[in-house]
Structures are given as C-alpha cells and as structure tokens.
Design a protein around this motif. Structure first.
Motif, short mmCIF file in Angstrom:
data_model
loop_
_atom_site.label_atom_id
_atom_site.label_comp_id
_atom_site.label_asym_id
_atom_site.label_seq_id
_atom_site.Cartn_x
_atom_site.Cartn_y
_atom_site.Cartn_z
N CYS A 81 0.83 -1.21 0.00
CA CYS A 81 0.00 0.00 0.00
C CYS A 81 0.86 1.26 0.00
CB CYS A 81 -0.94 -0.01 1.21
SG CYS A 81 -2.26 -1.22 1.07
N ALA A 82 1.98 1.23 0.73
CA ALA A 82 2.87 2.38 0.74
C ALA A 82 3.49 2.61 -0.64
CB ALA A 82 3.97 2.18 1.79
N CYS A 83 3.85 1.52 -1.32
CA CYS A 83 4.41 1.65 -2.68
C CYS A 83 3.40 2.26 -3.63
CB CYS A 83 4.84 0.28 -3.21
SG CYS A 83 6.36 -0.33 -2.50
N LEU A 84 2.14 1.86 -3.49
CA LEU A 84 1.11 2.36 -4.40
C LEU A 84 0.65 3.78 -4.04
CD1 LEU A 84 -1.00 -0.90 -4.76
CD2 LEU A 84 0.50 0.14 -6.47
N ALA A 85 0.85 4.19 -2.80
CA ALA A 85 0.33 5.49 -2.35
C ALA A 85 1.31 6.64 -2.52
CB ALA A 85 -0.08 5.39 -0.88
N LEU A 86 2.58 6.36 -2.81
CA LEU A 86 3.56 7.44 -2.94
C LEU A 86 3.28 8.28 -4.18
CD1 LEU A 86 6.96 5.70 -2.13
CD2 LEU A 86 5.78 7.40 -0.76
N ASN A 87 3.24 9.61 -3.99
CA ASN A 87 3.10 10.49 -5.15
C ASN A 87 4.48 10.89 -5.66
OD1 ASN A 87 4.05 12.57 -3.51
ND2 ASN A 87 2.00 13.26 -2.98
N LYS A 88 4.54 11.64 -6.72
CA LYS A 88 5.81 12.00 -7.37
C LYS A 88 6.75 12.76 -6.43
CE LYS A 88 5.29 10.67 -11.70
NZ LYS A 88 6.14 9.67 -12.28
N GLU A 89 6.19 13.68 -5.65
CA GLU A 89 7.02 14.47 -4.74
C GLU A 89 7.62 13.59 -3.65
OE1 GLU A 89 6.05 17.68 -1.34
OE2 GLU A 89 5.32 18.21 -3.35
N GLN A 90 6.83 12.68 -3.09
CA GLN A 90 7.34 11.78 -2.06
C GLN A 90 8.37 10.82 -2.64
OE1 GLN A 90 3.51 10.24 -0.99
NE2 GLN A 90 3.36 11.51 0.86
N GLN A 91 8.15 10.35 -3.85
CA GLN A 91 9.13 9.49 -4.51
C GLN A 91 10.45 10.23 -4.68
OE1 GLN A 91 7.71 7.92 -8.24
NE2 GLN A 91 5.80 7.22 -7.33
#
Length: 190
Positions: A81-91
């Motif tokens: 879920c954390a992998c799928l929830a990261l947006n571009k800025e967080q990545q």
C-alpha cells in the motif's frame, strides 16, 4: 497446498532476483542482496513448516504457520500500500535521501544509467559512468524518477496480489487446523 506453493514462489522469486541482480552486476551491495536472500530463505522455510504441518496434520506447526503468515501478510500489505500510495514528490524525496545515504548504490546507478550526480553534477566530484570521460553527463534524478514510479506500481501490485493469497492461506490454515485428523484412531482419545 496451493497457498504453500504461492509462498514458496515468492521466496524463490526473491532469491532468484537477488542472484540475478548480483550476477549481472546491477547490484554491488552484498548487504542488500544478503537481506533479500535471507528473507527469501525465511519465507521458504515458513512454507515448508506449513506444508509439513498440513501433511502430518500437526496442530502446533499449523498454528505457528498461521501466526507467522498473518504477520507476513500485515508487513507485505503495508509495504504494498505504501508503494502504491507514494506520489511524485514523495518518490523524489525518498530517492534523494537514498542517493545521499548510499555510496555503493550511487556508483551502481551512475554506471548502469550512464549519468552523474543526482540533480546537479559538480566537476570536482567523481563518477563511474562512461559519459564522465566526455563530460556530457545528464543528472540521474530524471532518469531514476522515470523508472521509480513504474517500479513502485509494479512491486506494489505484485505485493498486493500475493498478500491476498497469504490471507487466504491464513483462513484455510485456520479451517484445516480445526478439523479432526482422518487418520487418527477415534478410540485413542477415550
């Protein structure tokens, strides 16, 4: 038995991908590869415990298998879920923290992606890529960010799929564990 084979498949995939990464020179950090292989071996061992417990109809092994599989489900579901929830800025922030804290991964990335520096490359820094000799290097951040979103979605989706097979395994183990052993002698308990 289907659930045991899916857990064994996940463990063998982890071991195989780690060996492939080190074999082709994509990863030079033995610590990362060691951790991935250790997790794969641990999951394979847990799958064998569940398989032996099911074949022998051993209540204690099935109970421990069920509890450990539930914990693996919780961790894997959370990470997926954390992998799928990261947006571009967080990545981008996560990649920059990783870039600044690991030297071996930085040299691997620069060598494999033919780039130098994260966002800016300073002339006094060293770089292991081929473009460093010609001084025509691009920064690594845009290249990494292009791949990271795709990889995170892929890893999150695969992890989510296998986490649901694991919760199915917990439910099936609970159901099977509470059944009587058909091979048992019914008069032995009297």
């Amino acid at each position: 038995l289907c659930v045991f084979s899916s857990l064994q498949l996940v463990s063998l995939l982890l071991i195989g991908i780690a060996a492939w990464g080190i074999g082709f020179g994509l990863i030079s950090s033995f610590r990362v590869v060691g951790v991935v292989i250790a997790v794969g071996v641990f999951l394979f061992f847990i799958a064998l415990v569940g398989l032996i417990g099911a074949v022998k109809h051993h209540q204690v092994l099935l109970f421990f298998y069920m509890i450990i599989l539930l914990l693996v489900f919780i961790v894997q579901f959370s990470v997926s879920c954390a992998c799928l929830a990261l947006n571009k800025e967080q990545q981008s922030e996560l990649l920059e923290v990783g870039w600044n804290n690991t030297n071996s991964a930085r040299t691997d990335i620069e060598r494999n992606l033919n780039c130098c520096g994260f966002r800016v490359f300073y002339p006094n820094e060293t770089c292991t890529s081929d473009c460093f000799r010609t001084h025509q290097c691009k920064p690594c951040a845009p290249i990494i960010e292009e791949y990271s979103g795709m990889v995170l979605r892929f890893v999150g989706g695969i992890g989510l799929f296998f986490s649901f097979t694991e919760i199915l395994g917990v439910w099936l183990t609970y159901r099977y564990r509470n059944q009587k052993d058909p091979r048992a002698n019914p008069s032995a308990f009297l």
